[in-house]
Design an enzyme around this catalytic site. Structure first.
Site, PDB file in Angstrom:
ATOM      1  N   ASP A   1       9.318   2.906   1.577  1.00 15.14           N
ATOM      2  CA  ASP A   1       8.206   3.647   1.779  1.00 15.14           C
ATOM      3  C   ASP A   1       8.081   3.455   3.404  1.00 15.14           C
ATOM      4  OD1 ASP A   1       5.895   4.441   2.540  1.00 15.14           O
ATOM      5  OD2 ASP A   1       4.906   3.749   0.939  1.00 15.14           O
TER       6      ASP A   1
ATOM      7  N   LYS B   1       2.580  11.032   7.784  1.00 16.78           N
ATOM      8  CA  LYS B   1       1.764  10.641   8.846  1.00 16.78           C
ATOM      9  C   LYS B   1       2.265  11.168  10.241  1.00 16.78           C
ATOM     10  CE  LYS B   1      -0.255   6.024   7.027  1.00 16.78           C
ATOM     11  NZ  LYS B   1      -1.426   6.720   6.668  1.00 16.78           N
TER      12      LYS B   1
ATOM     13  N   PHE C   1       0.848  -1.121  -0.008  1.00 16.28           N
ATOM     14  CA  PHE C   1       0.143  -0.075   0.001  1.00 16.28           C
ATOM     15  C   PHE C   1       0.913   1.158   0.083  1.00 16.28           C
ATOM     16  CE2 PHE C   1      -2.303   3.353   1.567  1.00 16.28           C
ATOM     17  CZ  PHE C   1      -3.783   3.308   1.056  1.00 16.28           C
TER      18      PHE C   1
END
Length: 463
Positions: A239, A268, A154
């Site tokens: 990532d 985030k 993802f």
């Protein structure tokens, strides 16, 4: 300066709190409202503080989602609040555009100090924008078009990032996506070398720990993948949008395996939970391939990416993480939770494994051996793969006031992603709640009545 009309946001929230579901049904995502009501999550959260949420009845919940990892230092941290107020009160020359940002320079310098094998930072507004930037930088730096990524990955939901998404659920209905993106099995070095040996791949992008399912790499996988990228002149991109900023008990998850990627993506938690920010950290050689002449100084960017509030939030977040030893707390409490939750598998046949690092934890369930439980399990699986996990998450929420979620579509894993500031009392709360709910699932009774209700909803949804 004459002041205009004031806007009392708290008063607006209070006045319309009871209308939240009708507003979303009529003007926003009606299906999300239906989901919340179906599973009983429509309690109306009205306040958040630290690792806790409070509903309209002022009942306290332990938040094990942390906004998908955004609230690493908890909600409403006073240091971050003060930093943002300071930035607002200073009347800084924000987003001049024909100037450079002082705060962006400070944040970039502090990030590089934490990841010293890299040299440059590109700021974006979110994780998915960081992925989009990484795609562009990779293609420009190598002159190649291919991007290799892993199944179950993802990386975001904007067009380019979605093209690197290994879950068909998110891709379906939006094709055709970006060309020259190649999906590989995670943990499969032979497949990776076969693709890289074509020398068409600009980059290989990988989550050090896959968020969808909390899937860990085999011990030598990341190191060997990095070596293959070096051999075939392919950029190696980590990532760390979810795994970074201390989530796994290290500042970067890649530190567990000693890798040094050509690019590291962050977002985030860097926001402090207040102002979205993404960052692409990279080697100077990569950066300079994009910004290689004065007439290309603005060849890639984003209007709001280096805004002062986002930079202030990032600076303050790094300060809190260092001053309060947040990473060390994540390592300690995560080790405890993984050990104690894993011990429950000796008592319960439905619990198959507990895995993770730090406070990124996956609790996996699977088909039982006893005939009675197997029959009930199979009914749920036929109705909707992974449905059993809702028999755990819903009682956790309703009876134990713990907010968590299944790790992905059709997954048998529940993911814990709490704020990194949880304490021993919170750990005991989690351990006790899981023990009681899993025990109830083995006894039958009310929890399987809930299962029948969920089966009915699943069947209706497919009709």
């Amino acid at each position: 300066m004459q002041l205009g009309a004031s806007v009392d946001i708290a008063a607006l929230f209070d006045a319309h709190e009871a209308d939240r579901f009708s507003l979303h049904t009529s003007r926003l995502n009606e299906q999300m409202v239906r989901v919340l009501r179906t599973i009983g999550y429509d309690v109306g959260f009205c306040k958040g503080r630290g690792q806790y949420l409070y509903d309209r009845a002022d009942t306290r919940y332990l938040d094990l989602l942390s906004g998908f990892g955004v609230f690493a230092v908890g909600r409403g941290h006073p240091t971050i609040r003060q930093a943002l107020k300071s930035a607002l009160d200073a009347d800084l020359p924000n987003l001049v555009q024909m100037d450079v940002s002082v705060l962006a320079g400070i944040l970039a310098e502090r990030l590089i100090a934490l990841v010293p094998h890299l040299d440059k930072v590109f700021f974006a507004n979110s994780g998915t924008e960081a992925v989009e930037a990484a795609i562009k930088f990779s293609r420009a730096a190598t002159g190649r078009s291919g991007i290799a990524y892993c199944s179950h990955a993802f990386h975001g939901l904007t067009y380019g990032a979605l093209s690197l998404n290994g879950d068909e659920t998110f891709r379906r209905g939006f094709e055709p996506l970006l060309p020259d993106c190649v999906c590989l099995p995670f943990n499969d070095l032979a497949a990776l070398e076969k693709v890289l040996s074509s020398r068409r791949m600009a980059a290989f992008i990988v989550e050090p720990i896959q968020g969808k399912g909390v899937i860990l790499p085999d011990e030598g996988y990341l190191n060997d993948a990095q070596a293959l990228c070096r051999r075939y002149d392919t950029l190696f991109i980590a990532d760390e949008i979810q795994t970074g900023i201390g989530r796994t008990g290290k500042f970067l998850a890649g530190e567990h395996w000693g890798i040094e990627p050509d690019m590291v993506l962050l977002a985030k938690a860097l926001s402090g939970g207040y102002v979205p920010v993404g960052a692409v950290m990279m080697r100077k050689a990569v950066y300079d391939k994009v910004f290689d002449r004065m007439d290309r100084a603005v060849v890639h960017g984003s209007t709001f990416s280096k805004n002062d509030l986002a930079m202030a939030a990032g600076i303050a977040t790094l300060e809190v993480i260092k001053a309060e030893r947040v990473v060390e707390n994540a390592a300690r409490t995560g080790k405890r939770l993984i050990r104690n939750l894993a011990a429950l598998s000796e008592k319960y046949e439905l619990l198959k494994s507990v895995r993770g690092k730090g406070l990124m934890i996956g609790i996996e369930f699977g088909s039982p051996s006893s005939l009675k439980l197997k029959a009930s399990w199979n009914v749920l699986e036929i109705a909707s793969k992974g449905l059993f996990c809702q028999l755990i998450t819903i009682p956790l929420f309703k009876d134990h006031k713990i907010l968590t979620q299944v790790a992905g579509h059709a997954s048998h894993t529940i993911k814990l992603l709490p704020p990194l500031i949880i304490n021993d009392e919170d750990c005991a709360w989690i351990e006790r709640a899981f023990d009681e709910v899993i025990a109830d699932s083995h006894r039958g009774g009310a929890i399987w009545s809930l299962g029948r209700t969920l089966v009915e909803h699943a069947v209706k949804a497919r009709a």
